[in-house]
Motif scaffolding. Sequence first.
Motif, PDB file in Angstrom:
ATOM      1  N   VAL A   1      16.908  19.464  -5.068  1.00 42.17           N
ATOM      2  CA  VAL A   1      17.000  19.340  -6.524  1.00 42.17           C
ATOM      3  C   VAL A   1      18.451  19.173  -6.962  1.00 42.17           C
ATOM      4  N   ASP A   2      19.380  19.899  -6.342  1.00 45.42           N
ATOM      5  CA  ASP A   2      20.793  19.785  -6.720  1.00 45.42           C
ATOM      6  C   ASP A   2      21.318  18.371  -6.483  1.00 45.42           C
ATOM      7  N   ALA A   3      21.031  17.803  -5.313  1.00 45.36           N
ATOM      8  CA  ALA A   3      21.481  16.440  -5.005  1.00 45.36           C
ATOM      9  C   ALA A   3      20.764  15.418  -5.880  1.00 45.36           C
ATOM     10  N   LEU A   4      19.536  15.698  -6.222  1.00 49.55           N
ATOM     11  CA  LEU A   4      18.747  14.787  -7.044  1.00 49.55           C
ATOM     12  C   LEU A   4      19.406  14.546  -8.398  1.00 49.55           C
ATOM     13  N   VAL A   5      19.880  15.594  -9.041  1.00 47.72           N
ATOM     14  CA  VAL A   5      20.437  15.470 -10.390  1.00 47.72           C
ATOM     15  C   VAL A   5      21.919  15.119 -10.382  1.00 47.72           C
TER      16      VAL A   5
END
Length: 169
Positions: free
Chosen positions: A74-78
């Motif tokens: 999720v962190d890399a996604l955003v």
Amino acid sequence: MNSTRRSYEANVLVVPLGADAVRTQEAFAGRGLDGVMTVHGVTEPAPAGHAAARLACAPLHRDGWRPPATGLGVDALVDGADMVVLLAADLAEVSPALCHAVADAARARGALIAALIVGSENWDTPRGNTAMAALREATDMLVVVRGVALAASFLDVLRGGAREPAAAP
């Protein structure tokens, strides 16, 4: 949607929350909405936390603001998004845990978080009420529209809106 943009463009990431939201975003692509990224493989975050979720990101239509990627937490996604839009159509399909996980990661990176509800089925169910409460808590802005055309135009405005080329004096 517009080919005349000559100004700042925001990096918009759309996170569909449920099967109806996925179908809704497919309709956005059919309307030619470019320059927006979308998420594939959205499911409940793993019990150990949102960092364990693995998602894919790709352009919504033809062009996006970054290359497609898979296996993202999720962190890399955003990462790199100026605005994260949680997209819902059927509120009974919305995962409150996922809403908060994505919003927390986006907020930590300074992104604006919006919820875009299109059509809004199941408002009056217990799951729908829980989902609406989670969307209100997790986001900076909540917008409800009746149809895909208005929602696609709204997303186009979020990323910068149509601009006419400057005319020579």
